[in-house]
Design a protein around this motif. Structure first.
Motif, PDB file in Angstrom:
ATOM      1  N   TYR A  58      -3.690 -31.097 -24.715  1.00  0.00           N
ATOM      2  CA  TYR A  58      -3.287 -29.808 -24.232  1.00  0.00           C
ATOM      3  C   TYR A  58      -2.533 -29.087 -25.187  1.00  0.00           C
ATOM      4  O   TYR A  58      -2.047 -29.746 -26.030  1.00  0.00           O
ATOM      5  CB  TYR A  58      -2.681 -29.533 -22.826  1.00  0.00           C
ATOM      6  N   LYS A  70     -10.660 -20.706 -21.068  1.00  0.00           N
ATOM      7  CA  LYS A  70      -9.511 -20.192 -20.005  1.00  0.00           C
ATOM      8  C   LYS A  70      -7.953 -20.606 -20.506  1.00  0.00           C
ATOM      9  O   LYS A  70      -7.892 -22.008 -20.837  1.00  0.00           O
ATOM     10  CB  LYS A  70     -10.015 -20.746 -18.753  1.00  0.00           C
ATOM     11  N   HIS A  71      -7.320 -19.752 -20.816  1.00  0.00           N
ATOM     12  CA  HIS A  71      -5.892 -19.963 -20.955  1.00  0.00           C
ATOM     13  C   HIS A  71      -5.231 -19.507 -20.018  1.00  0.00           C
ATOM     14  O   HIS A  71      -5.342 -18.212 -19.539  1.00  0.00           O
ATOM     15  CB  HIS A  71      -5.529 -19.260 -22.192  1.00  0.00           C
ATOM     16  N   GLU A  72      -4.365 -20.322 -19.333  1.00  0.00           N
ATOM     17  CA  GLU A  72      -3.326 -19.752 -18.309  1.00  0.00           C
ATOM     18  C   GLU A  72      -2.101 -19.119 -18.798  1.00  0.00           C
ATOM     19  O   GLU A  72      -1.370 -19.807 -19.918  1.00  0.00           O
ATOM     20  CB  GLU A  72      -2.914 -21.037 -17.447  1.00  0.00           C
ATOM     21  N   LYS A  73      -1.800 -17.890 -18.588  1.00  0.00           N
ATOM     22  CA  LYS A  73      -0.453 -17.289 -19.097  1.00  0.00           C
ATOM     23  C   LYS A  73       0.570 -17.501 -17.865  1.00  0.00           C
ATOM     24  O   LYS A  73       0.341 -16.626 -16.753  1.00  0.00           O
ATOM     25  CB  LYS A  73      -0.598 -15.959 -19.643  1.00  0.00           C
ATOM     26  N   ILE A  74       1.711 -18.091 -18.213  1.00  0.00           N
ATOM     27  CA  ILE A  74       2.868 -17.974 -16.792  1.00  0.00           C
ATOM     28  C   ILE A  74       4.256 -17.212 -17.743  1.00  0.00           C
ATOM     29  O   ILE A  74       4.601 -17.719 -18.605  1.00  0.00           O
ATOM     30  CB  ILE A  74       3.082 -19.386 -16.787  1.00  0.00           C
ATOM     31  N   ASP A 124     -10.918 -25.453 -24.161  1.00  0.00           N
ATOM     32  CA  ASP A 124     -11.159 -24.900 -23.019  1.00  0.00           C
ATOM     33  C   ASP A 124     -11.209 -23.209 -23.228  1.00  0.00           C
ATOM     34  O   ASP A 124     -10.351 -22.948 -24.082  1.00  0.00           O
ATOM     35  CB  ASP A 124     -10.300 -24.997 -21.797  1.00  0.00           C
ATOM     36  N   TRP A 131      -3.452 -24.174 -22.307  1.00  0.00           N
ATOM     37  CA  TRP A 131      -4.841 -24.695 -22.176  1.00  0.00           C
ATOM     38  C   TRP A 131      -4.939 -25.952 -22.505  1.00  0.00           C
ATOM     39  O   TRP A 131      -4.295 -26.782 -23.394  1.00  0.00           O
ATOM     40  CB  TRP A 131      -5.658 -23.546 -22.963  1.00  0.00           C
ATOM     41  N   GLU A 139       1.846 -20.067 -22.649  1.00  0.00           N
ATOM     42  CA  GLU A 139       0.122 -19.836 -22.876  1.00  0.00           C
ATOM     43  C   GLU A 139      -0.130 -21.197 -22.974  1.00  0.00           C
ATOM     44  O   GLU A 139       0.113 -21.864 -23.760  1.00  0.00           O
ATOM     45  CB  GLU A 139      -0.512 -19.010 -23.826  1.00  0.00           C
ATOM     46  N   LYS A 189       5.560 -28.057 -14.421  1.00  0.00           N
ATOM     47  CA  LYS A 189       4.153 -27.723 -14.188  1.00  0.00           C
ATOM     48  C   LYS A 189       3.411 -29.201 -13.957  1.00  0.00           C
ATOM     49  O   LYS A 189       3.693 -29.956 -15.141  1.00  0.00           O
ATOM     50  CB  LYS A 189       3.219 -27.014 -15.099  1.00  0.00           C
ATOM     51  N   THR A 237       6.501 -15.928 -21.993  1.00  0.00           N
ATOM     52  CA  THR A 237       5.117 -16.233 -21.544  1.00  0.00           C
ATOM     53  C   THR A 237       4.744 -17.524 -22.209  1.00  0.00           C
ATOM     54  O   THR A 237       4.694 -17.698 -23.280  1.00  0.00           O
ATOM     55  CB  THR A 237       4.247 -15.266 -21.622  1.00  0.00           C
TER      56      THR A 237
END
Length: 149
Positions: free
Chosen positions: A107, A81-85, A79, A75, A73, A99, A71
């Motif tokens: 970042y 909010k952390h996006e996990k993909i 911030d 951000w 992570e 991305k 995964t």
């Protein structure tokens, strides 16, 4: 006598199965650590242009193509909010994500790799457009600190 031969046959079978499972490992030897080489291309990107993130996972000289989970992570500095993909294996032990980002700034990415009963999570910084103020590492709020890793 028959019971003795039967008992010996069982012992020999168990020992041969055990020997096959050890695959040249010495008694008490620990497996090699799962290594993760995290790359970002380019490390300084532009708004709305793709960035390629790649985690190359190896154990010794072997590519790890069977990770339990990979995964990314991601951000922007400061911030919450952390996006996990979740990322799948692409080839030769590589797990890749492409991305684009819509906002300039500094970042961070952490690749969370769980493979072969081990966890490795390298972290890198990258910039989109003009850098913003980076985070202070001692005040980091990434998932390592938030989830108690």
């Amino acid at each position: 006598m028959r019971k003795y031969l039967f008992f010996m046959l069982i012992i020999v079978s168990v020992l041969s199965i055990s020997a096959c499972n050890n695959k040249d490992k010495k008694a008490g030897e620990l497996p090699e650590f799962v290594e993760v080489e995290l790359t970002i291309n380019p490390e300084k990107g532009n708004v709305n242009e793709p960035i390629v993130f790649e985690a190359k996972v190896t154990q010794g000289d072997e590519n790890v193509e069977d990770a339990d989970e990979v995964t990314f992570e991601i951000w922007r500095a400061h911030d919450e909010k952390h996006e996990k993909i979740k990322v799948e294996h692409t080839e030769n032990g590589s797990y890749r994500l492409e991305k684009s980002f819509h906002q300039e700034g500094t970042y961070y990415i952490i690749s969370h790799v769980t493979a072969r009963d081990m966890h490795n999570m390298p972290k890198k910084e990258f910039v989109i457009g003009t850098a913003s103020e980076p985070e202070d590492p001692s005040e980091s709020k990434d998932s390592m600190n938030m989830e108690g890793h």
